[in-house]
Design an enzyme around this catalytic site. Structure first.
Site, PDB file in Angstrom:
ATOM      1  N   ASP A  90       0.814  -1.217   0.000  1.00 19.55           N
ATOM      2  CA  ASP A  90       0.000   0.000   0.000  1.00 19.55           C
ATOM      3  C   ASP A  90       0.849   1.269   0.000  1.00 19.55           C
ATOM      4  O   ASP A  90       0.432   2.317   0.472  1.00 19.55           O
ATOM      5  CB  ASP A  90      -0.978   0.004   1.188  1.00 19.55           C
ATOM      6  CG  ASP A  90      -0.265  -0.141   2.513  1.00 19.55           C
ATOM      7  OD1 ASP A  90       0.973  -0.320   2.505  1.00 19.55           O
ATOM      8  OD2 ASP A  90      -0.934  -0.070   3.551  1.00 19.55           O
ATOM      9  N   HIS A 145      23.825   5.174 -18.934  1.00 18.05           N
ATOM     10  CA  HIS A 145      22.685   5.287 -18.022  1.00 18.05           C
ATOM     11  C   HIS A 145      23.013   4.744 -16.636  1.00 18.05           C
ATOM     12  O   HIS A 145      22.133   4.222 -15.949  1.00 18.05           O
ATOM     13  CB  HIS A 145      21.457   4.571 -18.601  1.00 18.05           C
ATOM     14  CG  HIS A 145      20.859   5.307 -19.770  1.00 18.05           C
ATOM     15  ND1 HIS A 145      19.991   4.741 -20.657  1.00 18.05           N
ATOM     16  CD2 HIS A 145      21.037   6.584 -20.198  1.00 18.05           C
ATOM     17  CE1 HIS A 145      19.649   5.633 -21.584  1.00 18.05           C
ATOM     18  NE2 HIS A 145      20.284   6.749 -21.322  1.00 18.05           N
ATOM     19  N   ASP A 193      25.681  13.541 -13.676  1.00 17.20           N
ATOM     20  CA  ASP A 193      24.608  14.053 -14.528  1.00 17.20           C
ATOM     21  C   ASP A 193      23.383  14.110 -13.639  1.00 17.20           C
ATOM     22  O   ASP A 193      22.783  13.081 -13.329  1.00 17.20           O
ATOM     23  CB  ASP A 193      24.408  13.106 -15.722  1.00 17.20           C
ATOM     24  CG  ASP A 193      23.326  13.607 -16.681  1.00 17.20           C
ATOM     25  OD1 ASP A 193      22.549  14.508 -16.314  1.00 17.20           O
ATOM     26  OD2 ASP A 193      23.266  13.073 -17.810  1.00 17.20           O
ATOM     27  N   ASP A 230      19.058  20.007 -16.196  1.00 16.97           N
ATOM     28  CA  ASP A 230      19.788  18.811 -16.635  1.00 16.97           C
ATOM     29  C   ASP A 230      21.254  19.203 -16.845  1.00 16.97           C
ATOM     30  O   ASP A 230      21.594  19.769 -17.884  1.00 16.97           O
ATOM     31  CB  ASP A 230      19.137  18.306 -17.937  1.00 16.97           C
ATOM     32  CG  ASP A 230      19.731  16.995 -18.426  1.00 16.97           C
ATOM     33  OD1 ASP A 230      20.562  16.414 -17.718  1.00 16.97           O
ATOM     34  OD2 ASP A 230      19.336  16.561 -19.532  1.00 16.97           O
ATOM     35  N   HIS A 281      25.986   9.235 -28.540  1.00 19.39           N
ATOM     36  CA  HIS A 281      24.663   9.847 -28.326  1.00 19.39           C
ATOM     37  C   HIS A 281      24.593  11.191 -29.037  1.00 19.39           C
ATOM     38  O   HIS A 281      25.592  11.699 -29.534  1.00 19.39           O
ATOM     39  CB  HIS A 281      24.335   9.967 -26.832  1.00 19.39           C
ATOM     40  CG  HIS A 281      25.295  10.786 -26.020  1.00 19.39           C
ATOM     41  ND1 HIS A 281      25.313  12.167 -26.060  1.00 19.39           N
ATOM     42  CD2 HIS A 281      26.259  10.434 -25.126  1.00 19.39           C
ATOM     43  CE1 HIS A 281      26.224  12.620 -25.225  1.00 19.39           C
ATOM     44  NE2 HIS A 281      26.844  11.588 -24.650  1.00 19.39           N
ATOM     45  N   HIS A 318      18.791  17.654 -26.480  1.00 21.94           N
ATOM     46  CA  HIS A 318      17.363  17.334 -26.558  1.00 21.94           C
ATOM     47  C   HIS A 318      16.601  18.525 -26.009  1.00 21.94           C
ATOM     48  O   HIS A 318      17.165  19.353 -25.295  1.00 21.94           O
ATOM     49  CB  HIS A 318      17.042  16.062 -25.749  1.00 21.94           C
ATOM     50  CG  HIS A 318      17.575  16.074 -24.337  1.00 21.94           C
ATOM     51  ND1 HIS A 318      16.924  16.730 -23.307  1.00 21.94           N
ATOM     52  CD2 HIS A 318      18.707  15.567 -23.778  1.00 21.94           C
ATOM     53  CE1 HIS A 318      17.634  16.582 -22.191  1.00 21.94           C
ATOM     54  NE2 HIS A 318      18.729  15.899 -22.447  1.00 21.94           N
ATOM     55  N   HIS A 333      13.449  15.044 -21.049  1.00 25.92           N
ATOM     56  CA  HIS A 333      13.466  14.896 -22.505  1.00 25.92           C
ATOM     57  C   HIS A 333      12.114  15.427 -22.955  1.00 25.92           C
ATOM     58  O   HIS A 333      11.145  14.679 -23.043  1.00 25.92           O
ATOM     59  CB  HIS A 333      13.682  13.439 -22.927  1.00 25.92           C
ATOM     60  CG  HIS A 333      15.057  12.939 -22.579  1.00 25.92           C
ATOM     61  ND1 HIS A 333      15.444  11.642 -22.737  1.00 25.92           N
ATOM     62  CD2 HIS A 333      16.140  13.562 -22.071  1.00 25.92           C
ATOM     63  CE1 HIS A 333      16.710  11.488 -22.357  1.00 25.92           C
ATOM     64  NE2 HIS A 333      17.146  12.654 -21.940  1.00 25.92           N
ATOM     65  N   GLU A 366      25.215  18.773 -24.803  1.00 22.83           N
ATOM     66  CA  GLU A 366      25.882  17.794 -23.960  1.00 22.83           C
ATOM     67  C   GLU A 366      26.779  16.806 -24.702  1.00 22.83           C
ATOM     68  O   GLU A 366      26.502  15.611 -24.750  1.00 22.83           O
ATOM     69  CB  GLU A 366      24.848  17.008 -23.140  1.00 22.83           C
ATOM     70  CG  GLU A 366      23.658  16.455 -23.926  1.00 22.83           C
ATOM     71  CD  GLU A 366      22.733  15.630 -23.030  1.00 22.83           C
ATOM     72  OE1 GLU A 366      23.241  14.734 -22.333  1.00 22.83           O
ATOM     73  OE2 GLU A 366      21.523  15.876 -23.029  1.00 22.83           O
ATOM     74  N   TYR A 381      33.580   8.666 -24.423  1.00 20.27           N
ATOM     75  CA  TYR A 381      33.557   7.517 -23.520  1.00 20.27           C
ATOM     76  C   TYR A 381      34.529   6.482 -24.094  1.00 20.27           C
ATOM     77  O   TYR A 381      34.261   5.908 -25.155  1.00 20.27           O
ATOM     78  CB  TYR A 381      32.134   6.947 -23.425  1.00 20.27           C
ATOM     79  CG  TYR A 381      31.124   8.060 -23.197  1.00 20.27           C
ATOM     80  CD1 TYR A 381      30.843   8.510 -21.910  1.00 20.27           C
ATOM     81  CD2 TYR A 381      30.508   8.706 -24.272  1.00 20.27           C
ATOM     82  CE1 TYR A 381      29.962   9.567 -21.701  1.00 20.27           C
ATOM     83  CE2 TYR A 381      29.632   9.759 -24.078  1.00 20.27           C
ATOM     84  CZ  TYR A 381      29.364  10.188 -22.795  1.00 20.27           C
ATOM     85  OH  TYR A 381      28.509  11.236 -22.597  1.00 20.27           O
ATOM     86  N   ARG A 397      31.431  13.845 -19.945  1.00 23.65           N
ATOM     87  CA  ARG A 397      30.333  14.550 -20.600  1.00 23.65           C
ATOM     88  C   ARG A 397      30.233  15.920 -19.944  1.00 23.65           C
ATOM     89  O   ARG A 397      30.471  16.056 -18.745  1.00 23.65           O
ATOM     90  CB  ARG A 397      28.999  13.792 -20.455  1.00 23.65           C
ATOM     91  CG  ARG A 397      27.841  14.490 -21.141  1.00 23.65           C
ATOM     92  CD  ARG A 397      26.606  13.581 -21.353  1.00 23.65           C
ATOM     93  NE  ARG A 397      26.007  13.082 -20.143  1.00 23.65           N
ATOM     94  CZ  ARG A 397      26.145  11.840 -19.685  1.00 23.65           C
ATOM     95  NH1 ARG A 397      26.881  10.960 -20.339  1.00 23.65           N
ATOM     96  NH2 ARG A 397      25.561  11.472 -18.571  1.00 23.65           N
ATOM     97  N   GLU A 402      27.449  19.050 -19.872  1.00 24.67           N
ATOM     98  CA  GLU A 402      26.073  19.337 -20.297  1.00 24.67           C
ATOM     99  C   GLU A 402      25.571  20.629 -19.677  1.00 24.67           C
ATOM    100  O   GLU A 402      25.597  20.797 -18.458  1.00 24.67           O
ATOM    101  CB  GLU A 402      25.154  18.189 -19.870  1.00 24.67           C
ATOM    102  CG  GLU A 402      23.690  18.450 -20.198  1.00 24.67           C
ATOM    103  CD  GLU A 402      22.802  17.245 -19.930  1.00 24.67           C
ATOM    104  OE1 GLU A 402      23.130  16.448 -19.028  1.00 24.67           O
ATOM    105  OE2 GLU A 402      21.771  17.106 -20.616  1.00 24.67           O
TER     106      GLU A 402
HETATM  107  N1  GLY Z   1      20.080  13.301 -17.889  1.00 25.29           N
HETATM  108  C1  GLY Z   1      19.502  12.811 -19.063  1.00 25.29           C
HETATM  109  C2  GLY Z   1      20.151  13.381 -20.248  1.00 25.29           C
HETATM  110  O1  GLY Z   1      21.163  14.021 -20.150  1.00 25.29           O
HETATM  111  O2  GLY Z   1      19.635  13.268 -21.323  1.00 25.29           O
HETATM  112 MN    MN Z   2      20.392  15.778 -21.148  1.00 28.58          MN
HETATM  113 MN    MN Z   3      21.800  14.926 -18.337  1.00 26.94          MN
END
Ligand code: GLY
Ligand code: MN
Ligand code: MN
Length: 461
Positions: A36, A243, A260, A271, A354, A358, A365, A408, A412, A429, A431
């Protein structure tokens, strides 16, 4: 937030529904976690955009003439003792500016009446499990009344289309909230960097979750309701797992940490990614890769302004990374050819797999088409050099002031034949969040330093 703002948004949407159109927008359901206990509740972004209302069990029905009807949880002293305050339908029109409000318990009996004599029913497609079935049920009831002269809607249309377009360009209020969310997140990154250096200097054991705790502390201290997504705190080689989530791995001097993480504030996401040396000092190879990623980000930032296309920052990034990968010996020109070959054949994909950004908004996103709506018919075909798949291309979205996107780039480096050992297991990375302006973009996340020297200075103090 003022109810006038939401009333304006409803009016703008209503004008797109057609005079005989009607829209149905549910908020998000509560999600059971176990027995619950529920997951922390998060409203639906479309619903919130049109109402500013964050309670569960609520629906908005908006008619083409602009009339807004809310269905919400009724006042119930016993439930409110357990679960908390409910606005209730009596107070809702005064607080939210809707024309009328009813208990959600009356939804199934009220909806057929509201849909009767309408031409088009709009609702968000493929976003709420079971919604289509419920609409079908209401339409069946309308149909049962056609012999008494009622008309049944003949069209169903996806409400995501007009709503996504509206959400894509952020108004002044939204930009203001996003700047504040970005500030809080920037402070959180600064706090995590400083904590990492301080604890290591003091000889303390540091684990990824220690830094995650610092992020959460700063998010909540700033008034954020929750993280906008699961925070990534990746020490050392974990940074190469795109991820990865904050876990328990040790954070060691001499290694990099990739964080991140961004908070959500009043329904809007931020982000940010920063990659920093755990003890505050970059090694030579780390610094070389870091500076390359930063240079590629600079190129992307320079390509972000109204009139450019969404893909332009990505292409600018790739150009810089491709050259840098050859210069640093991660790619061998004898094997992969020129910079243009590296780009055309996507050889950089081994290290950069990647996209460079976005849309960002209420959802991390965020919604919004990446194709330029005035050019959807201009389809070209190309063969993907890696998979061989035939891909249909449409011209990428032309940026407008008020659109918000992330920038971003990353690299890697997993061990592989021909990859110099000094770069193995480095993941970087960087961003930032950008509001598109007429002449460029406003980076709203630079409350946390991004230049390697500045990061080192911050972590020294
Ligand atoms: N934190 C998700 C991205 O950077 O897209
Ligand atoms: Mn992002
Ligand atoms: Mn991110």
């Amino acid at each position: 937030m003022t109810s006038a703002l939401h009333a304006q948004r409803r009016a703008r949407l209503a004008a797109q529904l057609g005079p005989d159109g009607i829209a149905i927008v549910p908020t998000a359901p509560e999600q059971p976690r176990n027995r619950d206990t529920d997951f922390l509740y998060r409203h639906d972004s479309y619903f919130y955009y049109l109402t500013g209302f964050t309670e569960p069990n609520a629906w908005l029905v908006l008619a083409g003439d602009g009339r807004a009807t809310l269905f919400c949880a009724p006042k119930d002293l016993e439930r409110e003792i357990w679960d908390g305050y409910r606005l209730g339908p009596e107070a809702a029109p005064g607080v939210l500016g809707v024309d009328e409000a009813f208990s959600v318990a009356t939804l199934d009996s009220a909806l057929p009446r509201l849909l009767e004599n309408r031409g088009t029913v709009w609702y968000p497609f493929a976003t709420h499990a079971g919604l289509e079935t419920r609409v079908d049920g209401w339409l069946q009831k309308v149909r049962a009344r056609v012999r008494f002269g009622a008309l049944c809607p003949e069209q169903q249309r996806d409400l995501c289309g007009p709503l996504d377009e509206m959400r894509l360009v952020k108004d002044a209020h939204e930009q203001d909230v996003m700047r504040r969310a970005a500030d809080i997140s920037a402070r959180a990154h600064v706090r995590a960097m400083k904590t990492s250096a301080r604890m290591l200097r003091a000889g303390q054991e540091v684990r990824e979750y220690h830094l995650d705790a610092e992020l959460l502390h700063e998010f909540r201290l700033g008034g954020s309701q929750y993280p906008a997504y699961g925070s990534i705190v990746a020490a050392g080689a974990n940074a190469c797992v795109l991820h990865y989530r904050a876990d328990a791995a040790p954070v060691r001097a001499g290694e990099l940490v990739l964080i991140d993480a961004g908070c959500e504030l009043d329904g809007y996401a931020s982000d940010i990614t920063r990659t920093f040396p755990a003890d505050g000092r970059f090694t030579g190879p780390q610094r070389a890769l870091y500076d390359l990623v930063l240079a590629s980000q600079d190129a992307a930032v320079a390509a972000t302004r109204a009139g450019q296309r969404f893909n332009d920052p990505h292409e600018a990034t790739v150009k810089v990374l491709a050259q840098g990968l050859l210069d640093l010996g991660l790619l061998d020109a004898n094997k992969v050819g020129s910079v243009q070959d590296v780009i055309d054949n996507r050889s950089y994909f081994q290290f950069y797999m990647h996209r460079t950004g976005h849309w960002l908004g209420m959802d991390v996103h965020d919604c919004g088409s990446y194709v330029e709506p005035t050019q959807v018919g201009e389809v070209s075909e190309r063969k993907d050099p890696l998979s061989g798949e035939l891909i249909k291309n449409r011209p990428s979205r032309i940026l407008q002031p008020g659109m918000v996107l992330t920038i971003e780039p990353g690299l890697y480096v997993r061990p592989a034949e021909g990859v110099p050992e000094q770069f193995h297991h480095i993941g970087i990375r960087i961003e930032d969040d950008a509001i598109v302006t007429e002449n460029g973009c406003e980076l709203i996340t630079r409350g946390v330093p991004v230049h390697a020297d500045e990061i080192e200075a911050l972590m020294r103090d």
